[in-house]
Each structure stands twice: as structure tokens, then as C-alpha cells.
Design a protein around this motif. Structure first.
Motif, PDB file in Angstrom:
ATOM      1  N   PHE A 218       0.854  -1.240  -0.061  1.00  0.00           N
ATOM      2  CA  PHE A 218      -0.217  -0.008  -0.122  1.00  0.00           C
ATOM      3  C   PHE A 218       0.949   1.169   0.234  1.00  0.00           C
ATOM      4  CE2 PHE A 218      -2.780  -3.430   1.469  1.00  0.00           C
ATOM      5  CZ  PHE A 218      -3.862  -2.951   1.261  1.00  0.00           C
ATOM      6  N   GLY A 219       1.949   1.403  -1.275  1.00  0.00           N
ATOM      7  CA  GLY A 219       2.702   2.372  -0.719  1.00  0.00           C
ATOM      8  C   GLY A 219       3.699   2.980   0.479  1.00  0.00           C
ATOM      9  N   ASN A 220       3.482   2.026   1.181  1.00  0.00           N
ATOM     10  CA  ASN A 220       4.432   2.315   2.008  1.00  0.00           C
ATOM     11  C   ASN A 220       3.902   3.164   3.293  1.00  0.00           C
ATOM     12  OD1 ASN A 220       6.530   0.446   1.443  1.00  0.00           O
ATOM     13  ND2 ASN A 220       7.098   1.885   0.060  1.00  0.00           N
ATOM     14  N   PHE A 221       2.581   3.118   3.327  1.00  0.00           N
ATOM     15  CA  PHE A 221       2.579   4.178   4.542  1.00  0.00           C
ATOM     16  C   PHE A 221       1.091   3.815   4.684  1.00  0.00           C
ATOM     17  CE2 PHE A 221       5.545   6.574   2.045  1.00  0.00           C
ATOM     18  CZ  PHE A 221       6.483   7.085   3.296  1.00  0.00           C
ATOM     19  N   LYS A 222       0.640   2.656   4.370  1.00  0.00           N
ATOM     20  CA  LYS A 222      -0.391   1.781   5.220  1.00  0.00           C
ATOM     21  C   LYS A 222      -0.113   0.668   5.542  1.00  0.00           C
ATOM     22  CE  LYS A 222      -4.527   4.104   2.715  1.00  0.00           C
ATOM     23  NZ  LYS A 222      -6.309   3.606   2.159  1.00  0.00           N
ATOM     24  N   ARG A 223      -0.760   0.376   7.369  1.00  0.00           N
ATOM     25  CA  ARG A 223      -0.546  -1.074   7.291  1.00  0.00           C
ATOM     26  C   ARG A 223      -1.426  -1.789   6.743  1.00  0.00           C
ATOM     27  NH1 ARG A 223      -2.819  -0.066  13.510  1.00  0.00           N
ATOM     28  NH2 ARG A 223      -3.670   1.756  12.264  1.00  0.00           N
ATOM     29  N   GLY A 224      -2.461  -1.662   6.079  1.00  0.00           N
ATOM     30  CA  GLY A 224      -3.239  -2.393   5.385  1.00  0.00           C
ATOM     31  C   GLY A 224      -4.892  -2.243   5.015  1.00  0.00           C
ATOM     32  N   MET A 225      -5.152  -2.662   4.210  1.00  0.00           N
ATOM     33  CA  MET A 225      -6.989  -2.161   4.134  1.00  0.00           C
ATOM     34  C   MET A 225      -7.345  -3.555   5.075  1.00  0.00           C
ATOM     35  SD  MET A 225      -7.196   0.372   1.653  1.00  0.00           S
ATOM     36  CE  MET A 225      -9.093   0.302   1.893  1.00  0.00           C
ATOM     37  N   GLY A 226      -9.002  -3.697   5.176  1.00  0.00           N
ATOM     38  CA  GLY A 226      -9.614  -4.333   5.901  1.00  0.00           C
ATOM     39  C   GLY A 226     -11.375  -4.627   5.552  1.00  0.00           C
ATOM     40  N   VAL A 227     -11.561  -5.434   5.602  1.00  0.00           N
ATOM     41  CA  VAL A 227     -13.035  -6.290   5.117  1.00  0.00           C
ATOM     42  C   VAL A 227     -14.017  -6.183   6.688  1.00  0.00           C
ATOM     43  CG1 VAL A 227     -15.027  -6.975   3.474  1.00  0.00           C
ATOM     44  CG2 VAL A 227     -13.213  -6.584   2.289  1.00  0.00           C
ATOM     45  N   TRP A 228     -14.824  -5.690   7.473  1.00  0.00           N
ATOM     46  CA  TRP A 228     -14.834  -6.155   8.468  1.00  0.00           C
ATOM     47  C   TRP A 228     -16.404  -6.609   8.108  1.00  0.00           C
ATOM     48  CZ3 TRP A 228     -19.699  -3.932  10.833  1.00  0.00           C
ATOM     49  CH2 TRP A 228     -19.559  -3.966  11.746  1.00  0.00           C
ATOM     50  N   LEU A 229     -16.909  -7.659   9.096  1.00  0.00           N
ATOM     51  CA  LEU A 229     -18.108  -8.739   8.760  1.00  0.00           C
ATOM     52  C   LEU A 229     -18.051  -8.625  10.205  1.00  0.00           C
ATOM     53  CD1 LEU A 229     -16.726 -11.606   6.079  1.00  0.00           C
ATOM     54  CD2 LEU A 229     -17.777  -9.711   5.683  1.00  0.00           C
ATOM     55  N   ASP A 230     -20.710  -8.738   9.894  1.00  0.00           N
ATOM     56  CA  ASP A 230     -21.098  -8.627  11.350  1.00  0.00           C
ATOM     57  C   ASP A 230     -21.581  -9.441  10.996  1.00  0.00           C
ATOM     58  OD1 ASP A 230     -22.060  -8.378  13.524  1.00  0.00           O
ATOM     59  OD2 ASP A 230     -22.964  -6.438  13.395  1.00  0.00           O
ATOM     60  N   LEU A 231     -21.785 -10.543  11.594  1.00  0.00           N
ATOM     61  CA  LEU A 231     -22.999 -11.994  11.655  1.00  0.00           C
ATOM     62  C   LEU A 231     -24.254 -12.211  12.608  1.00  0.00           C
ATOM     63  CD1 LEU A 231     -19.906 -15.163  12.680  1.00  0.00           C
ATOM     64  CD2 LEU A 231     -21.126 -13.856   9.951  1.00  0.00           C
ATOM     65  N   GLY A 232     -24.113 -10.382  13.242  1.00  0.00           N
ATOM     66  CA  GLY A 232     -25.980 -10.113  13.901  1.00  0.00           C
ATOM     67  C   GLY A 232     -25.528 -10.300  15.270  1.00  0.00           C
ATOM     68  N   SER A 233     -25.124 -11.763  15.497  1.00  0.00           N
ATOM     69  CA  SER A 233     -25.112 -12.289  16.737  1.00  0.00           C
ATOM     70  C   SER A 233     -24.016 -13.622  16.713  1.00  0.00           C
ATOM     71  CB  SER A 233     -26.341 -13.809  16.689  1.00  0.00           C
ATOM     72  OG  SER A 233     -26.514 -13.996  15.901  1.00  0.00           O
ATOM     73  N   PRO A 234     -23.676 -13.511  18.042  1.00  0.00           N
ATOM     74  CA  PRO A 234     -21.969 -14.759  18.621  1.00  0.00           C
ATOM     75  C   PRO A 234     -23.009 -16.214  17.794  1.00  0.00           C
ATOM     76  CG  PRO A 234     -22.718 -13.347  19.943  1.00  0.00           C
ATOM     77  CD  PRO A 234     -23.749 -13.300  19.354  1.00  0.00           C
ATOM     78  N   HIS A 235     -21.542 -16.273  16.069  1.00  0.00           N
ATOM     79  CA  HIS A 235     -22.099 -17.659  16.276  1.00  0.00           C
ATOM     80  C   HIS A 235     -21.064 -18.572  16.407  1.00  0.00           C
ATOM     81  CE1 HIS A 235     -25.690 -17.097  13.604  1.00  0.00           C
ATOM     82  NE2 HIS A 235     -25.917 -16.107  13.664  1.00  0.00           N
ATOM     83  N   THR A 236     -21.085 -20.303  16.066  1.00  0.00           N
ATOM     84  CA  THR A 236     -19.836 -21.277  16.238  1.00  0.00           C
ATOM     85  C   THR A 236     -19.519 -20.916  14.609  1.00  0.00           C
ATOM     86  OG1 THR A 236     -20.850 -22.787  17.762  1.00  0.00           O
ATOM     87  CG2 THR A 236     -19.035 -23.895  15.920  1.00  0.00           C
ATOM     88  N   VAL A 237     -18.292 -20.258  13.973  1.00  0.00           N
ATOM     89  CA  VAL A 237     -17.795 -20.507  12.953  1.00  0.00           C
ATOM     90  C   VAL A 237     -16.588 -21.524  13.272  1.00  0.00           C
ATOM     91  CG1 VAL A 237     -16.553 -18.912  11.294  1.00  0.00           C
ATOM     92  CG2 VAL A 237     -17.885 -18.153  13.153  1.00  0.00           C
ATOM     93  N   LYS A 238     -16.268 -22.103  11.766  1.00  0.00           N
ATOM     94  CA  LYS A 238     -15.962 -23.476  11.490  1.00  0.00           C
ATOM     95  C   LYS A 238     -14.727 -22.765  10.534  1.00  0.00           C
ATOM     96  CE  LYS A 238     -17.770 -26.406  13.977  1.00  0.00           C
ATOM     97  NZ  LYS A 238     -16.972 -27.281  14.610  1.00  0.00           N
ATOM     98  N   SER A 239     -15.324 -21.779   9.113  1.00  0.00           N
ATOM     99  CA  SER A 239     -14.525 -21.237   8.468  1.00  0.00           C
ATOM    100  C   SER A 239     -15.111 -19.935   7.707  1.00  0.00           C
ATOM    101  CB  SER A 239     -14.279 -22.284   7.188  1.00  0.00           C
ATOM    102  OG  SER A 239     -15.291 -22.682   6.638  1.00  0.00           O
ATOM    103  N   VAL A 240     -14.274 -19.729   6.880  1.00  0.00           N
ATOM    104  CA  VAL A 240     -13.915 -18.046   6.400  1.00  0.00           C
ATOM    105  C   VAL A 240     -13.596 -18.135   5.160  1.00  0.00           C
ATOM    106  CG1 VAL A 240     -13.810 -16.344   5.874  1.00  0.00           C
ATOM    107  CG2 VAL A 240     -14.324 -17.182   8.344  1.00  0.00           C
ATOM    108  N   ARG A 241     -13.941 -18.100   4.328  1.00  0.00           N
ATOM    109  CA  ARG A 241     -13.231 -18.405   2.416  1.00  0.00           C
ATOM    110  C   ARG A 241     -13.410 -17.357   2.292  1.00  0.00           C
ATOM    111  NH1 ARG A 241     -16.255 -19.426  -2.358  1.00  0.00           N
ATOM    112  NH2 ARG A 241     -14.902 -20.817  -3.890  1.00  0.00           N
ATOM    113  N   ALA A 242     -12.255 -16.771   1.314  1.00  0.00           N
ATOM    114  CA  ALA A 242     -12.824 -14.963   0.325  1.00  0.00           C
ATOM    115  C   ALA A 242     -11.991 -15.908  -0.622  1.00  0.00           C
ATOM    116  CB  ALA A 242     -11.528 -14.053   1.234  1.00  0.00           C
ATOM    117  N   VAL A 243     -12.600 -14.690  -2.020  1.00  0.00           N
ATOM    118  CA  VAL A 243     -12.243 -14.875  -3.501  1.00  0.00           C
ATOM    119  C   VAL A 243     -11.901 -13.694  -3.252  1.00  0.00           C
ATOM    120  CG1 VAL A 243     -13.115 -15.676  -5.515  1.00  0.00           C
ATOM    121  CG2 VAL A 243     -14.231 -16.947  -3.754  1.00  0.00           C
ATOM    122  N   LEU A 244     -10.910 -13.431  -4.054  1.00  0.00           N
ATOM    123  CA  LEU A 244     -10.122 -12.581  -4.411  1.00  0.00           C
ATOM    124  C   LEU A 244      -9.921 -12.286  -5.950  1.00  0.00           C
ATOM    125  CD1 LEU A 244      -6.691 -12.395  -2.138  1.00  0.00           C
ATOM    126  CD2 LEU A 244      -9.337 -11.793  -1.435  1.00  0.00           C
TER     127      LEU A 244
END
Length: 535
Positions: A422-448
Motif C-alpha cells: 500500500f505504498g509503504n504508508f498503510k498497514r493494510g485495508m480490510g473487510v469487516w463482517l458482522d454476523l448479527g449475533s455470536p455464532h460457532t464459526v468453522k471457516s471463512v472463505r475469501a475469493v479474490l
């Protein structure tokens, strides 16, 4: 009668300011002496408005600096006089006219510019305090936090100047002023057209270097032990090796954080293209965290360095440089094998696993236990947004909803950057997700949209809201809680499945990009779709 300087004077590049502590514009060695016959006296009122109270000193260009009072507005002012006026004062008046057009809390304000033929003078804001040169010369090098705050203020001032197309051209420890109230202001720009915006930005590296070490890195002949002199000439030269290269701040003084050391040296390296002043101000602003903002108190080590008794964050390693991927590569191979095994258990049908619930048998239930595990399914995402804590512009936040719309044809994408990180002047960028309520999570899949990106998954317990401060607080909390290992930079699909605690429930997730793949124009990535599996 005195006449105000013509506001239509053709300004070349920038505004002009003078500091009352005698640390202002540096005079060229060949500059003619300034005549001072007929000097004003205390009590004299200039332009029927500005009363001269006390002659402070002469600045480094030979102009007289007075403390005065605006008798109309009843406020203290600094009055800088030059003899004679007329053509010889054109540069000073042009600088003042240009300066009056740039209003910023980290720039000394210019109030008036007047030419009376036999003399000319500029009236500007009075700042009670001292220059950075005086402070460091008297008290020694500054702690990293204060040096960062000063660098941030100077970069912010330059961003305001550069936004008008102008150049400051005179950034050094003598023109950085520190008021008694803690304000940092940049003074005394030049209008000779000899400098560039890039040189202004590199000079911020010099300011950081001087604040951290007490030495000036730009090679001017030092006057060691001098008690007189102005500007850079009275500052000791940097420590150098046999080839003339300067020692890094960490080599001169212990306790300088690694990332601040890297940033300073990058700004001083002519082989590394500097960022814009706006981007630099944003980066230093991220690092300049007030101590009373306790919810951000841990943000610094993420980029600076890790505590000695903690595992270093991958974001802190080598100032954001690439982390070795050997172990991650082995984990990725193991993950592929795991996915193949899961696929075989699924019966080999052609249904899309990201859209169909997948029931898996529980191998942990004891014999005779009639209680079955909850089926694994695609979890609904209630809210999604882009997290960009290191940008003041924040113009990459649109289209976040396309990341969870069920289609891989469209998504959110970054802008094009000059380097992978990111041009040396950002730690990074991200996508924040809210599942609405707590859940047991098994996996997260991201397609780029392309292969070669680096990313990691994190979790947290709070939603600070969508704002620059909110993003900073979110990243400060979430990056303490990684999920699983860092996947190898490989294909266009990243799957996180080996780091979730089966006894813990998750509501908030952060898919955090740290490195971008290269294309024919630069570095960028698109996140086409993110799906969460759980129960």
C-alpha cells in the motif's frame, strides 16, 4: 501614507513566515548586507495600527524582528522589518501575500504586508515558545512519541501548503516552532523557486532524524559547540560511515522504534520515491496517538515493534516488510489436503458448498450419545464495511456490500498503489463482517480477483463505528486476536478453517489485506466474495 502590499503580486511558489526567535530564513552567503539606518524605536506605531514594543533580534536574513501589538484588535504580533523597501523587499512581500492565503493550525499566520518605500514590513502571528533547534540543543534528543507528533504537525502544514500548488522550501529545525501551549507551527517559507514539494517531504525525514538524534542529516558544515548562528549551520552533522552514509537513528540512540527508524531513513533515501505530504501526514497522524486515548494505546507496537515478552506481530516485522512464507506454504499444502478430504466426505455431488448447508458427522460424541452436533451452514452477514484506518481521504469505502452479495462476478477493490504494501504508508485495508449475533464459526472463505495477495483473519468484540477514529480503534483491538495461520500468497481463494475455537462464539470478523499483487499498472486487489460457514 503607507500602502498595503498589492495582493496581485505574482507569487512564485509559496508563502513566507518568519519566526521571532531568530531561526527563520537562511540567508545566502552571497546575499548583500541589509541596511538598517533609521531603525524604528519602541512605542512607534506603524501603519497607524501596529505598535512596536520590543526589538527581539534580527533573523538569519538580517531583517529586524520586533514584538508588537495590534492596537485595533489588541493582540500580540511579530513585526519583521527590512530596509529599504521597494524592489529590494519584493521577495519578502510576495512571500507574505502567498502565506496569507494558506490557513492551517500548524502554520504561522500572516496578517499584513506593507511597503513604505524606505522600509517594508510583514506583520504576523506572535508565537510564545522556542524553535525545535533550540529545544533539542538545550534538552537533547526527544522521545519517539514527541518526535512523531512534531513530524506529524510539520507534514500536516506542508500538506496544506502543497494543496495550493506551492512549496515551502525552508523546512529545518530552526523554522519548526514549539509554542509554550504545545502547538507546533512551521514558519518562514521562501519564494525563490529553488525547491520542490519532494524536497519539502524529504525535509520531514530530516526533522524526524534531528528530533530523534540531535544531528542534522543533510550534510551542512556543523558549528560544534556554537552559541550563535541560525538555522541549519549551528546543528551538528549526522554520524557518517567511511562512504559518507548516515547512521540510522537506532544506531545513534537506543530506544527508537524500528518502524519510525525505517520511515525516517526511507524519507532520506534518494532512491526511494517519497509519498505525498498528505499521505505522510496521515501515516504520522496514525502513529501520533494521544496518551489519554486509552482505547488506542496499543496501536503503536503493531507498526513500531513488539514487546519483548510477546510474539512479534507480522505487521511489525521489519517495518511492514514481507514475512517469510515457508511455514505458511506447508500449512497451505496441509489445508488443501484437508479440503480434499472434506470434499470426499461430502459425497462428490456438484452442489456449491458455499451456498448449500453441509452436514458433517460429529466424531467427538461418545458412543450412545443421541445429541447431534448442529449442522454446518452458510452464516448470514448482517453488516459489512471497509476498514481503512490510515487514510484521511477514505475514498475506498464504496461497494462493500458486493463482498457478500452471493456473486463472485462483482466485488470491492482497492485503488492502484505504487508498491505491494500500500505504498509503504498503510498497514493494510480490510473487510469487516458482522454476523448479527455470536455464532460457532468453522471457516471463512475469501475469493479474490487475482492471485498473489497476502491477508489474515482477525476477530474482536466491539464495533467502534465507521469513522477514521473508529477504524483505528477497531484495528488496534482486532489485530491482537488473529485466527489461524497466515495463508501463503497463492491462488485467488483463501480459506481460514484451522484457527477457530470450537468452544467460542464469534460475531465480528476482519479480513485484513497486507500485501497487494502486481498488475500492468501497479498493485491492487479486488475482494469478490466472502462466505462464513458455521452454526
Amino acid at each position: 501614507m503607507p500602502s498595503s502590499a498589492d495582493p496581485s503580486i505574482d507569487t512564485i511558489t509559496e508563502g513566507g513566515r518568519v519566526t521571532q526567535v531568530g531561526e527563520g530564513q537562511e540567508a545566502e552567503e552571497t546575499a548583500p548586507p541589509v541596511m538598517t539606518f533609521g531603525a524604528p524605536t519602541a512605542g512607534e506605531i506603524l501603519a497607524e495600527r501596529y505598535e512596536l514594543v520590543e526589538h527581539i533580534n534580527n533573523d538569519s536574513a538580517g531583517r529586524l524582528v520586533w514584538r508588537g501589538v495590534d492596537v485595533v484588535l489588541r493582540r500580540p504580533v511579530a513585526v519583521v522589518l527590512r530596509y529599504p523597501g521597494g524592489d529590494s523587499a519584493t521577495e519578502m512581500l510576495q512571500a507574505a501575500v502567498a502565506a496569507s492565503r494558506v490557513i492551517h493550525p500548524n502554520l504561522v499566520g500572516v496578517y499584513d504586508a506593507i511597503d513604505e518605500a524606505d522600509r517594508a514590513y510583514v506583520v504576523r502571528e506572535w508565537v510564545d515558545g522556542q524553535s525545535l533547534r533550540e529545544l533539542v540543543t538545550t534538552d537533547g534528543a526527544l522521545d519517539p512519541a514527541r518526535a512523531t507528533a512534531i513530524g506529524n504537525a510539520v507534514a500536516s502544514a506542508l500538506a496544506a501548503v502543497h494543496a495550493t500548488g506551492m512549496v515551502h522550501g525552508n523546512v529545518h529545525p530552526g523554522t519548526v516552532m514549539l509554542s509554550d501551549e504545545g502547538r507546533v507551527v512551521l514558519a518562514d517559507a521562501r519564494t525563490d523557486g529553488a525547491d520542490s514539494q519532494e524536497n519539502d517531504i524529504r525535509a520531514v525525514g530530516g526533522i524526524l532524524y534531528f528530533a530523534l538524534t540531535g544531528y542534522w542529516p543533510h550534510g551542512e558544515a556543523p558549528l560544534h559547540g556554537a552559541t550563535a548562528g541560525h538555522g541549519r549551520a549551528a546543528i551538528p552533522d549526522a554520524v557518517r560511515d567511511a562512504t559518507g552514509g548516515i547512521a540510522a537513528p537506532r544506531q545513534v540512540r537506543a530506544g527508537v522504534p524500528a518502524y519510525l527508524d525505517d520511515l525516517t531513513m526511507d524519507l532520506l533515501d534518494p532512491e526511494i520515491a517519497p509519498p505525498s505530504s498528505e499521505v505522510l501526514a496521515a501515516e504520522l497522524g496514525r502513529l501520533d496517538i494521544p496518551a489519554d486515548e486509552h482505547f488506542l494505546a496499543q496501536a503503536g507496537p503493531l507498526r513500531f515493534s513488539a514487546d519483548t515478552d510477546e510474539e512479534p506481530s507480522p505487521l511489525a516485522a521489519a517495518g511492514g516488510r514481507k514475512v517469510a512464507l515457508g511455514i505458511a506454504g506447508l500449512l497451505a499444502v496441509a489445508l488443501v489436503g484437508l479440503l480434499i478430504g472434506i470434499s470426499a466426505l461430502g459425497g462428490g455431488d456438484d452442489k456449491d458448498p458455499k451456498t448449500e448447508p453441509v452436514a458433517r458427522p460429529s466424531n467427538s460424541a461418545p458412543a450412545g450419545d443421541t445429541t447431534s452436533a448442529a449442522p454446518i451452514r452458510k452464516l448470514a452477514v448482517e453488516d459489512v464495511r471497509i476498514i481503512d484506518p490510515d487514510s484521511k481521504v477514505r475514498d475506498e469505502l464504496d461497494d462493500a456490500e458486493k463482498v457478500i452479495d452471493g456473486s463472485e462476478d462483482e466485488g470491492w477493490e482497492t485503488q492502484t498503489y505504487k508498491t505491494a504494501n500500500f505504498g509503504n504508508f498503510k498497514r493494510g485495508m480490510g473487510v469487516w463482517l458482522d454476523l448479527g449475533s455470536p455464532h460457532t464459526v468453522k471457516s471463512v472463505r475469501a475469493v479474490l480477483s487475482a492471485s498473489g495477495a497476502s491477508a489474515r483473519l482477525y476477530t474482536g468484540s466491539n464495533d467502534p463505528g465507521s469513522s477514521s477514529a473508529g477504524d483505528k480503534a477497531l484495528v488496534a483491538e482486532y489485530l491482537k486476536s488473529p485466527i489461524g495461520e497466515v495463508p501463503a500468497a497463492g491462488g485467488t481463494t483463501m480459506t481460514f478453517s484451522n484457527g477457530f475455537d470450537p468452544d467460542k462464539k464469534y460475531r465480528y470478523l476482519l479480513f485484513w489485506l497486507t500485501e497487494l499483487p502486481e498488475n500492468d499498472r501497479g498493485y491492487k486487489i479486488g475482494v469478490q466474495e466472502i462466505t462464513v460457514q458455521g452454526s
